[in-house]
Write a protein that holds these residues in place. Structure first.
Motif, short mmCIF file in Angstrom:
data_model
loop_
_atom_site.label_atom_id
_atom_site.label_comp_id
_atom_site.label_asym_id
_atom_site.label_seq_id
_atom_site.Cartn_x
_atom_site.Cartn_y
_atom_site.Cartn_z
N LYS A 153 0.84 -1.20 0.00
CA LYS A 153 0.00 0.00 0.00
C LYS A 153 0.87 1.25 0.00
CE LYS A 153 -3.86 -2.09 2.56
NZ LYS A 153 -4.69 -1.99 3.79
N PRO A 177 -1.95 7.96 3.78
CA PRO A 177 -1.66 7.79 5.21
C PRO A 177 -0.21 8.15 5.49
CG PRO A 177 -1.98 5.67 4.12
CD PRO A 177 -2.40 6.71 3.16
N GLU A 213 -3.58 4.00 9.76
CA GLU A 213 -3.41 3.09 8.63
C GLU A 213 -1.95 2.86 8.28
OE1 GLU A 213 -4.89 2.59 3.97
OE2 GLU A 213 -5.59 4.29 5.17
#
Length: 393
Positions: A300, A340, A373
Motif C-alpha cells: 500500500k 496515510p 493506517e
C-alpha cells in the motif's frame, strides 16, 4: 566569519597537535604515524584563525552494507577545537560544509563516535549501534570441554591479513550496517596498532575458518576481534584463549550487540556482561535513501514527512512512496498528500528504517506521529535485523 578549508599534508602536524591536546592521547611516533596514515585517507576540514588551526573535523571515506547493497559512508572523527577560539560556531560551519559535500558526492550515510549524544543529535545524527562487553577473571573464562578438530596457529600480519579479510567478509554477509573493509583500513585497524597478535583456526582440510586478534598487556588478555564461520572454529579459538588462563589475570572481550546475549550457550552463564550505547549514524539524503530502500513487501502507498533538519534542509518535507498495481515503487517529494502519513525527525527516521527500533517502540515513546493506517504498512516493511558495527573511528 571564519572560513573552512580542506587541509592537506602540510597541515598534518597542526592537526595532530590539536587532536592530541583535545583528546590527550600519547605523543609517540607510532601514534602520530597512525594519525597521519588516517588523515591521508580522509577529507580534513579546518577552521583557521590566522595561521592557527582553531577547529577541525576528519571525514574518512568508507563503504557500508545495508540491504545487501554497498553504500558510501563518511566516518567523522577527531572533532576538536582549540579552547582559545571556541564560541564562534566553527564546528557548525564545518559540519554544514561536510554534509553539503556528502550530498554532492553521493555519500548516503555518515557515522561517528560521539563524546556527547545531544551535541551530535543537533547535526542530525542518532544512536544506531550498541556494544556488549565482557570483563572476566581468568579462572572464570568458560572452557571448551570437547577438543575441536583442526588446529590454531599463531601467525604474523603478513600471514594473517588476507585470511582476516576473507573470513570477516564471509561472517558479515548476512548482517546490516557493517563496514566493508578495504585493505588499507584493515592495515590501519590491526597492524598499525603494533601490539596485536593473530591466531588463525584451520579445519581438517587446512581451510581457514576463524581468527582471533588479541593483545596481552599487564596481565590482561584482550580479544580485539574474534570471528568464526563454524562451531569447530569457535571452540578451537576458545580453547586457544583458555590456554592463557594461568598466565593472565583477566580476559576482556567486546562485540556488537545484536539484542541477544550468549547466556543460553552454556550451562553456567557468564555473570557480568555490560551493554553500552556506541556509534551514531546520519542519513545524509532522505530521498536518495528511499530510492534504494527495499520496498519488496510494500503493498500500500503511504507518505513520510521529515521535520526540521537544520544542517540538511533538503531533507525537510513530505515524500510519497507509491506502489503501483505491478508492485513497482516510486518516490516523489510533494507539497501535500492525502496518503496515510508518518511524521518523524530525520534522527528517528534513521533508527526506524535502519532497524535499530520498531515503529511500535517509537510510537510508544511518542517519538513520531502516525496515521492509524500507516502503522501496519510500516510494520510490513521495517527491517528485521539489528545493525552491527565492529569498527571504530
Amino acid at each position: 566569519m571564519s572560513e573552512v578549508k580542506k587541509m592537506q599534508q602540510e597541515d598534518y602536524q597542526k592537526m595532530f597537535d590539536l587532536a592530541q591536546y583535545a583528546f590527550q592521547f600519547e605523543t609517540s611516533g607510532a601514534y602520530q604515524e597512525r594519525f597521519e596514515y588516517l588523515a591521508k585517507h580522509s577529507i580534513n576540514y579546518g577552521s583557521f584563525e590566522g595561521d592557527n588551526l582553531a577547529s577541525q573535523v576528519m571525514m574518512t571515506l568508507f563503504h557500508v552494507n545495508f540491504f545487501g547493497q554497498k553504500h558510501q559512508m563518511g566516518g567523522v572523527g577527531f572533532v576538536s577545537s582549540d579552547p582559545s577560539f571556541r564560541g564562534g560556531g566553527r564546528i557548525d560551519q564545518i559540519m554544514q560544509e561536510l554534509l553539503n559535500d556528502c550530498r554532492e558526492q553521493g555519500i548516503l550515510f555518515s557515522y561517528l563516535a560521539p563524546f556527547s549524544y545531544p551535541f551530535y543529535r543537533r547535526y542530525g545524527y542518532e544512536l544506531l549501534f550498541e556494544r556488549m562487553s565482557f570483563n572476566i577473571p581468568s579462572e572464570k573464562w568458560l572452557k571448551t570441554v570437547a577438543k575441536a578438530t583442526g588446529n590454531v596457529r599463531r601467525v604474523n600480519w603478513e600471514e594473517a591479513k588476507d585470511v582476516l579479510q576473507v573470513i570477516y567478509a564471509k561472517s558479515m554477509v548476512k548482517e546490516e550496517g557493517y563496514l566493508v573493509r578495504e585493505d588499507w583500513w584493515a592495515y590501519y585497524r590491526f597492524e598499525l596498532n603494533r601490539s596485536n597478535y593473530y591466531a588463525i583456526y584451520y579445519d581438517e582440510q587446512n581451510e581457514a575458518q576463524g581468527y582471533l586478534v588479541y593483545q596481552i598487556n599487564n596481565g590482561v588478555f584482550t580479544c580485539v576481534e574474534w570471528q568464526f564461520l563454524s562451531k569447530n572454529a569457535q571452540q578451537a579459538l576458545n580453547r586457544y584463549i583458555a590456554s592463557h588462563i594461568d598466565s593472565v589475570k583477566e580476559f576482556k572481550y567486546e562485540q556488537s550487540f545484536k539484542k541477544v546475549t550468549p547466556f543460553f550457550e552454556t550451562a553456567t552463564p557468564l555473570a557480568h556482561v555490560s551493554i553500552r550505547p556506541e556509534m551514531m549514524v546520519r542519513i545524509v539524503d532522505v530521498e536518495a535513501f528511499l530510492n534504494v530502500y527495499p520496498f519488496d513487501t510494500l503493498s500500500k502507498s503511504f507518505a513520510i514527512t521529515i521535520e526540521e533538519d537544520r544542517y540538511a534542509s533538503w531533507n525537510e518535507g513530505t515524500y510519497e512512496i507509491v506502489v503501483s498495481d505491478e508492485r513497482s515503487v516510486s518516490i516523489k517529494k510533494v507539497q501535500q498528500t492525502i496518503l496515510p502519513k508518518l511524521t518523524i525527525s530525520v534522527q528517528r527516521f534513521a533508527q526506524l528504517f535502519l532497524g535499530y527500533r520498531s515503529i511500535e517502540e517509537l510510537l510508544f515513546h511518542e517519538f513520531m506521529e502516525a496515521d492509524e493506517e500507516v502503522i501496519s504498512i510500516i510494520e510490513s516493511i521495517e527491517p528485521k535485523k539489528t545493525p552491527i558495527l565492529e569498527d571504530y573511528f
